[in-house]
Write a protein that holds these residues in place. Structure first.
Motif, PDB file in Angstrom:
ATOM      1  N   VAL A 220       1.073  16.206   2.408  1.00 18.06           N
ATOM      2  CA  VAL A 220      -0.213  15.531   2.284  1.00 18.06           C
ATOM      3  C   VAL A 220      -1.126  15.968   3.429  1.00 18.06           C
ATOM      4  O   VAL A 220      -0.733  15.950   4.592  1.00 18.06           O
ATOM      5  CB  VAL A 220      -0.023  13.994   2.302  1.00 18.06           C
ATOM      6  N   VAL A 221      -2.360  16.370   3.065  1.00 20.31           N
ATOM      7  CA  VAL A 221      -3.365  16.732   4.063  1.00 20.31           C
ATOM      8  C   VAL A 221      -4.258  15.517   4.337  1.00 20.31           C
ATOM      9  O   VAL A 221      -4.505  15.173   5.490  1.00 20.31           O
ATOM     10  CB  VAL A 221      -4.222  17.935   3.587  1.00 20.31           C
ATOM     11  N   ALA A 222      -4.700  14.855   3.261  1.00 17.25           N
ATOM     12  CA  ALA A 222      -5.582  13.689   3.412  1.00 17.25           C
ATOM     13  C   ALA A 222      -5.399  12.747   2.230  1.00 17.25           C
ATOM     14  O   ALA A 222      -5.042  13.177   1.125  1.00 17.25           O
ATOM     15  CB  ALA A 222      -7.038  14.137   3.500  1.00 17.25           C
ATOM     16  N   VAL A 223      -5.658  11.469   2.463  1.00 18.31           N
ATOM     17  CA  VAL A 223      -5.601  10.460   1.405  1.00 18.31           C
ATOM     18  C   VAL A 223      -7.038  10.147   1.000  1.00 18.31           C
ATOM     19  O   VAL A 223      -7.851   9.732   1.827  1.00 18.31           O
ATOM     20  CB  VAL A 223      -4.887   9.171   1.895  1.00 18.31           C
TER      21      VAL A 223
ATOM     22  N   ARG B 252      -0.542   1.975  -8.777  1.00 16.63           N
ATOM     23  CA  ARG B 252      -1.526   3.052  -8.775  1.00 16.63           C
ATOM     24  C   ARG B 252      -1.083   4.075  -7.739  1.00 16.63           C
ATOM     25  O   ARG B 252      -0.814   3.712  -6.592  1.00 16.63           O
ATOM     26  CB  ARG B 252      -2.905   2.501  -8.407  1.00 16.63           C
ATOM     27  N   PRO B 253      -0.979   5.356  -8.120  1.00 19.87           N
ATOM     28  CA  PRO B 253      -0.562   6.359  -7.131  1.00 19.87           C
ATOM     29  C   PRO B 253      -1.684   6.622  -6.125  1.00 19.87           C
ATOM     30  O   PRO B 253      -2.860   6.434  -6.434  1.00 19.87           O
ATOM     31  CB  PRO B 253      -0.277   7.600  -7.975  1.00 19.87           C
ATOM     32  N   ALA B 254      -1.309   7.061  -4.939  1.00 15.45           N
ATOM     33  CA  ALA B 254      -2.294   7.440  -3.930  1.00 15.45           C
ATOM     34  C   ALA B 254      -2.894   8.785  -4.334  1.00 15.45           C
ATOM     35  O   ALA B 254      -2.171   9.700  -4.732  1.00 15.45           O
ATOM     36  CB  ALA B 254      -1.631   7.541  -2.564  1.00 15.45           C
ATOM     37  N   LEU B 255      -4.214   8.904  -4.239  1.00 15.49           N
ATOM     38  CA  LEU B 255      -4.881  10.168  -4.531  1.00 15.49           C
ATOM     39  C   LEU B 255      -4.928  10.964  -3.239  1.00 15.49           C
ATOM     40  O   LEU B 255      -5.494  10.502  -2.250  1.00 15.49           O
ATOM     41  CB  LEU B 255      -6.293   9.925  -5.076  1.00 15.49           C
ATOM     42  N   VAL B 256      -4.320  12.159  -3.258  1.00 20.49           N
ATOM     43  CA  VAL B 256      -4.186  12.940  -2.032  1.00 20.49           C
ATOM     44  C   VAL B 256      -4.564  14.401  -2.253  1.00 20.49           C
ATOM     45  O   VAL B 256      -4.574  14.890  -3.380  1.00 20.49           O
ATOM     46  CB  VAL B 256      -2.738  12.880  -1.489  1.00 20.49           C
ATOM     47  N   THR B 257      -4.881  15.065  -1.140  1.00 22.48           N
ATOM     48  CA  THR B 257      -4.978  16.517  -1.153  1.00 22.48           C
ATOM     49  C   THR B 257      -3.696  17.039  -0.531  1.00 22.48           C
ATOM     50  O   THR B 257      -3.132  16.400   0.375  1.00 22.48           O
ATOM     51  CB  THR B 257      -6.210  17.033  -0.361  1.00 22.48           C
ATOM     52  N   VAL B 258      -3.245  18.194  -1.017  1.00 20.68           N
ATOM     53  CA  VAL B 258      -1.947  18.716  -0.612  1.00 20.68           C
ATOM     54  C   VAL B 258      -2.134  20.108  -0.004  1.00 20.68           C
ATOM     55  O   VAL B 258      -3.003  20.868  -0.442  1.00 20.68           O
ATOM     56  CB  VAL B 258      -1.004  18.795  -1.843  1.00 20.68           C
ATOM     57  N   ALA B 259      -1.324  20.418   0.992  1.00 16.99           N
ATOM     58  CA  ALA B 259      -1.377  21.726   1.644  1.00 16.99           C
ATOM     59  C   ALA B 259      -0.851  22.788   0.692  1.00 16.99           C
ATOM     60  O   ALA B 259       0.190  22.614   0.043  1.00 16.99           O
ATOM     61  CB  ALA B 259      -0.557  21.709   2.926  1.00 16.99           C
ATOM     62  N   ALA B 260      -1.592  23.911   0.634  1.00 16.87           N
ATOM     63  CA  ALA B 260      -1.203  25.016  -0.235  1.00 16.87           C
ATOM     64  C   ALA B 260      -0.102  25.838   0.423  1.00 16.87           C
ATOM     65  O   ALA B 260       0.050  25.844   1.645  1.00 16.87           O
ATOM     66  CB  ALA B 260      -2.408  25.900  -0.506  1.00 16.87           C
ATOM     67  N   ALA B 261       0.652  26.532  -0.412  1.00 16.29           N
ATOM     68  CA  ALA B 261       1.676  27.443   0.100  1.00 16.29           C
ATOM     69  C   ALA B 261       0.970  28.641   0.730  1.00 16.29           C
ATOM     70  O   ALA B 261      -0.047  29.100   0.237  1.00 16.29           O
ATOM     71  CB  ALA B 261       2.580  27.906  -1.030  1.00 16.29           C
ATOM     72  N   ALA B 262       1.509  29.118   1.843  1.00 13.99           N
ATOM     73  CA  ALA B 262       0.861  30.226   2.568  1.00 13.99           C
ATOM     74  C   ALA B 262       0.968  31.528   1.850  1.00 13.99           C
ATOM     75  O   ALA B 262       1.697  31.844   1.034  1.00 13.99           O
ATOM     76  CB  ALA B 262       1.458  30.360   3.960  1.00 13.99           C
TER      77      ALA B 262
ATOM     78  N   GLU C 105       0.826  -1.206   0.000  1.00 12.01           N
ATOM     79  CA  GLU C 105       0.000   0.000   0.000  1.00 12.01           C
ATOM     80  C   GLU C 105       0.859   1.255   0.000  1.00 12.01           C
ATOM     81  O   GLU C 105       1.931   1.285   0.595  1.00 12.01           O
ATOM     82  CB  GLU C 105      -0.862   0.058   1.270  1.00 12.01           C
ATOM     83  N   ILE C 106       0.340   2.285  -0.641  1.00 12.33           N
ATOM     84  CA  ILE C 106       0.891   3.638  -0.516  1.00 12.33           C
ATOM     85  C   ILE C 106      -0.203   4.410   0.217  1.00 12.33           C
ATOM     86  O   ILE C 106      -1.253   4.716  -0.359  1.00 12.33           O
ATOM     87  CB  ILE C 106       1.161   4.298  -1.880  1.00 12.33           C
ATOM     88  N   ASN C 107       0.012   4.656   1.495  1.00 13.88           N
ATOM     89  CA  ASN C 107      -0.989   5.332   2.323  1.00 13.88           C
ATOM     90  C   ASN C 107      -0.265   6.350   3.198  1.00 13.88           C
ATOM     91  O   ASN C 107      -0.045   6.119   4.383  1.00 13.88           O
ATOM     92  CB  ASN C 107      -1.756   4.319   3.164  1.00 13.88           C
ATOM     93  N   PRO C 108       0.109   7.495   2.607  1.00 11.00           N
ATOM     94  CA  PRO C 108       0.897   8.469   3.371  1.00 11.00           C
ATOM     95  C   PRO C 108       0.068   9.103   4.483  1.00 11.00           C
ATOM     96  O   PRO C 108      -1.124   9.359   4.318  1.00 11.00           O
ATOM     97  CB  PRO C 108       1.287   9.503   2.323  1.00 11.00           C
TER      98      PRO C 108
ATOM     99  N   ILE D 239      -4.985  15.637  -5.994  1.00  8.01           N
ATOM    100  CA  ILE D 239      -6.312  15.891  -6.534  1.00  8.01           C
ATOM    101  C   ILE D 239      -6.672  17.362  -6.350  1.00  8.01           C
ATOM    102  O   ILE D 239      -7.305  17.964  -7.199  1.00  8.01           O
ATOM    103  CB  ILE D 239      -7.362  14.982  -5.845  1.00  8.01           C
ATOM    104  N   SER D 240      -6.241  17.903  -5.216  1.00  5.85           N
ATOM    105  CA  SER D 240      -6.495  19.328  -4.978  1.00  5.85           C
ATOM    106  C   SER D 240      -5.458  19.864  -4.008  1.00  5.85           C
ATOM    107  O   SER D 240      -4.795  19.112  -3.299  1.00  5.85           O
ATOM    108  CB  SER D 240      -7.905  19.539  -4.419  1.00  5.85           C
ATOM    109  N   VAL D 241      -5.348  21.198  -4.024  1.00  6.32           N
ATOM    110  CA  VAL D 241      -4.463  21.897  -3.105  1.00  6.32           C
ATOM    111  C   VAL D 241      -5.381  22.704  -2.190  1.00  6.32           C
ATOM    112  O   VAL D 241      -6.225  23.467  -2.665  1.00  6.32           O
ATOM    113  CB  VAL D 241      -3.491  22.814  -3.867  1.00  6.32           C
ATOM    114  N   VAL D 242      -5.258  22.514  -0.882  1.00  2.00           N
ATOM    115  CA  VAL D 242      -6.159  23.165   0.078  1.00  2.00           C
ATOM    116  C   VAL D 242      -5.345  23.942   1.108  1.00  2.00           C
ATOM    117  O   VAL D 242      -4.217  23.567   1.432  1.00  2.00           O
ATOM    118  CB  VAL D 242      -7.058  22.124   0.795  1.00  2.00           C
ATOM    119  N   PRO D 243      -5.918  25.021   1.633  1.00  2.00           N
ATOM    120  CA  PRO D 243      -5.227  25.709   2.716  1.00  2.00           C
ATOM    121  C   PRO D 243      -5.232  24.824   3.954  1.00  2.00           C
ATOM    122  O   PRO D 243      -6.252  24.195   4.268  1.00  2.00           O
ATOM    123  CB  PRO D 243      -6.046  26.988   2.924  1.00  2.00           C
ATOM    124  N   ALA D 244      -4.112  24.733   4.622  1.00  2.00           N
ATOM    125  CA  ALA D 244      -4.017  23.880   5.806  1.00  2.00           C
ATOM    126  C   ALA D 244      -2.994  24.460   6.765  1.00  2.00           C
ATOM    127  O   ALA D 244      -2.102  25.209   6.374  1.00  2.00           O
ATOM    128  CB  ALA D 244      -3.615  22.466   5.406  1.00  2.00           C
TER     129      ALA D 244
END
Length: 177
Positions: free
Chosen positions: A151-154, A167-177, A122-125, A139-144
């Motif tokens: 990685v914010v969420a898988v 298959r790559p893990a689908l993740v949301t990523v923290a946006a730059a401040a 598994e790839i589960n960061p 999948i998206s970049v979110v403020p965090a």
């Protein structure tokens, strides 16, 4: 009439040249015969080597074809108990929810063991892990409230097979401040 009984005079130089020519012809014929024998030996050796190379190539192609044909055999064999468990669960129509849940967990353990045996990981960061474009797909970049580009969420786990991304893990990523 007088008869000449004398023997014709033979030029010694011409006689030596004729003898030398005859010796050269004999040597050339002997050398030609040696070369013809050598040529036959080399031709035979070449044909044998060519046939052996062709046989080795054909054997290698057959092995590759068999490997491709039966490559999934071990994987399929390890998945059969999972299928058996699912069929057994469906064969009990009046099973209680607790029994079904217990069966699903057991089947999931069987599936995880089968994947592990076949080098599928598994790839589960976890949250906060640095984003890796080789193993993750953003999948998206979110403020965090964490470091940017982590990685914010898988949303969906990814999988590796023998260190290669299946298959790559689908993740949301923290946006730059």
């Amino acid at each position: 009439m007088t008869q000449d009984n004398s023997t014709p005079e033979i030029d010694p130089a011409a006689e030596a040249a004729a003898a030398a020519n005859e010796a050269a012809v004999v040597d050339a014929e002997a050398r030609l015969q040696e070369l013809e024998v050598k040529h036959a030996e080399l031709s035979d050796a070449f044909l044998r080597a060519k046939a052996e190379t062709e046989n080795a190539r054909r054997r290698a192609e057959d092995e590759v074809a068999r490997a491709r044909k039966y490559a999934v055999e071990a994987f399929a064999d390890s998945l059969l108990p999972v299928k058996d468990s699912l069929e057994a669960a469906l064969a009990i129509p009046d099973a209680k929810p607790e029994q079904m849940l217990e069966g699903v967990h057991a089947t999931l353990r069987q599936l995880m063991a089968a994947l592990e045996r076949n080098k599928v990981a598994e790839i589960n960061p976890s949250a906060g892990t640095k984003f890796d474009p080789h193993q993750h797909q953003a999948i998206s970049v979110v403020p965090a409230a964490q470091e940017p580009n982590t990685v914010v969420a898988v949303l969906q786990k990814g999988y590796l097979i023998a260190d290669r991304v299946l298959r790559p893990a689908l993740v949301t990523v923290a946006a730059a401040a």
